[in-house]
Structure formats: C-alpha cells, structure tokens
Design an enzyme around this catalytic site. Structure first.
Site, PDB file in Angstrom:
ATOM      1  N   ASP A   1     -64.478 -70.911 -40.143  1.00  0.00           N
ATOM      2  CA  ASP A   1     -65.448 -70.995 -39.423  1.00  0.00           C
ATOM      3  C   ASP A   1     -65.403 -70.468 -38.086  1.00  0.00           C
ATOM      4  O   ASP A   1     -64.462 -69.563 -37.615  1.00  0.00           O
ATOM      5  CB  ASP A   1     -65.664 -72.754 -38.974  1.00  0.00           C
ATOM      6  CG  ASP A   1     -64.425 -73.150 -38.525  1.00  0.00           C
ATOM      7  OD1 ASP A   1     -63.585 -72.365 -37.994  1.00  0.00           O
ATOM      8  OD2 ASP A   1     -64.435 -74.558 -38.052  1.00  0.00           O
TER       9      ASP A   1
ATOM     10  N   LYS B   1     -67.673 -70.804 -47.063  1.00  0.00           N
ATOM     11  CA  LYS B   1     -66.879 -71.651 -46.036  1.00  0.00           C
ATOM     12  C   LYS B   1     -66.829 -72.855 -46.653  1.00  0.00           C
ATOM     13  O   LYS B   1     -65.832 -73.799 -46.671  1.00  0.00           O
ATOM     14  CB  LYS B   1     -67.490 -71.602 -44.668  1.00  0.00           C
ATOM     15  CG  LYS B   1     -66.532 -72.336 -43.664  1.00  0.00           C
ATOM     16  CD  LYS B   1     -67.531 -72.813 -42.405  1.00  0.00           C
ATOM     17  CE  LYS B   1     -68.181 -73.882 -42.675  1.00  0.00           C
ATOM     18  NZ  LYS B   1     -68.776 -74.611 -41.524  1.00  0.00           N
TER      19      LYS B   1
END
Length: 236
Positions: free
Chosen positions: A139, A121
């Site tokens: 996220d 991420k």
C-alpha cells in the site's frame, strides 16, 4: 551501506522489538476481513473499524450480503471513502462468494482477484493475514517506507516492482510480518509529510535520513541581515 545490510538491520530490529505484528483491522473470520480490507482502500483502518460493526451485524454472512443491493449497503458505509463504488463492490462480492465459491472466501491470490473490489493488494492482505502465506501487500505506507529505508531501488516505481523487490530479500517465513512492520512504521513514525526522524530508531541505517535529513541538519541557518533605507527606516 549495502542493501543486504539494510535488510539485516531491518529484520533484526523488528524481530526483536515487534515479533508478532498484527493488522489493525477488526475481524473475526475471513469474510469479515475481506469486507474490511475492501473498505480500507484509501481509507484509515480506524474509520473502517467504526463502520464494520453495524455493517456486519446487518450482513453477517456472504449469503446476507449476496441478497443485498448496493443501495442497501450504502447507508452503512457512507462515511468511508468512495462509498458508492464500495457499496457496489461489496454487493457484487457477496454474490460471487455465494455463486462461485460456495459462500467461502477463496484462499488463492488468483481466485481472490476475481472478486469485485479485490485487487492484488487486497488479495495479498487476505492470504497473508488469514493463511500466513508469504504475500507482500504494497500500500502507500509500504511503498513509501521501503523506498525511504533503502530496501528497494529507485527504479521500483510500481507497487508490483516494490513487492517483488521485498519478496526477493525477506525470508519467506517473515514476509507476512514484514508487511505489517512496514505499514505500522509508515503509519506512526515514517509518515508521509513530516516523518518523525527525531524519534525513529532506524536512522542509523535509513537511506532517507542519510541523504536528506542529515544534510539538512548540517546546513547553517540563514543569517538575517537588517538593512536600512536612506530614510533611516527598516524595510517592511
């Protein structure tokens, strides 16, 4: 509604109303961004932006951070989530940037993921924001909103599965923007506990609104039946 139509609605709305979305993290260069993104894990951007000015004033370059210990970093980030682990990650990140990458933040997802505290991420955020690469960082906001809107199937139960589903449908040049669209919509409108469906402009095609909220609105309120005991007193 077919999924392709949902994506068309999604892209049409955001390209019209938010054509140039940006990260809410404050940064001036790739080094400052990666430090901020590492700190932002399970922490708000607002809190990170309060912490980074003093931290970066003390450690303005990878070389300065490389020379620091986790114990020296900790006082500057004590107010963020998991400060002990993040202090260790930042100190190690600084050393690896200097030792392995000549003091420069690498530009590929594979190289970025070698850095302490940098997962997929975080790497996607850096290449997307700094280099405008078609990387979709997933996220909690992106995961939640993409499911609620019906952009990804229920079988997409991991961040990687959501990432792949979104990347397949969103035009490559819009992926960096779509990342911010989903995050900001989740942060301010489609919040986790009580989504603000009453003020959301996407309810006309939102799957969550159609399957959950609209049905709740059709349920009549329960009637309150007042009963009387033999004594003539209402029950408490």
């Amino acid at each position: 509604m077919r999924q392709t139509e949902r994506y068309r609605q999604f892209i049409d709305y955001f390209t019209t109303h938010f054509p140039e979305p940006e990260t809410e993290l404050t940064y001036a260069n790739p080094y400052e961004l990666i430090v901020a993104v590492v700190l932002s894990a399970q922490c708000t951007d607002k809190r990170v932006n309060l912490v980074t000015p003093a931290l970066l004033a003390q450690f303005p370059t990878p070389a300065h951070l490389a020379a620091a210990s986790a114990e020296e970093v900790f006082p500057f980030i004590r107010s963020v989530s998991y400060p002990n682990n993040k202090a260790k990650h930042l100190a190690g990140l600084g050393r690896m940037l200097v030792d392995d990458f000549g003091g420069e933040v690498p530009a590929t997802i594979e190289e970025l993921q070698r850095l302490p505290g940098v997962g997929r991420k975080t790497a996607n955020v850096v290449v997307s924001v700094v280099h405008n690469q078609p990387a979709m960082a997933v996220d909690t906001h992106v995961f939640r909103v993409s499911h609620r809107l019906g952009l990804v199937p229920k079988t997409a139960t991991t961040p990687l599965a959501v990432e792949k589903a979104l990347v397949r449908q969103i035009p490559e040049e819009l992926i960096p923007k779509a990342h911010h669209w989903l995050i900001l919509h989740g942060r301010y409108v489609c919040v986790a506990r009580q989504p603000k469906c009453g003020s959301c402009p996407l309810t006309g095609w939102c799957k969550y609104y159609a399957e959950v909220v609209s049905k709740e609105l059709l349920v009549p309120p329960k009637k309150v039946i007042k009963t009387t005991l033999k004594s003539g007193k209402a029950p408490k």
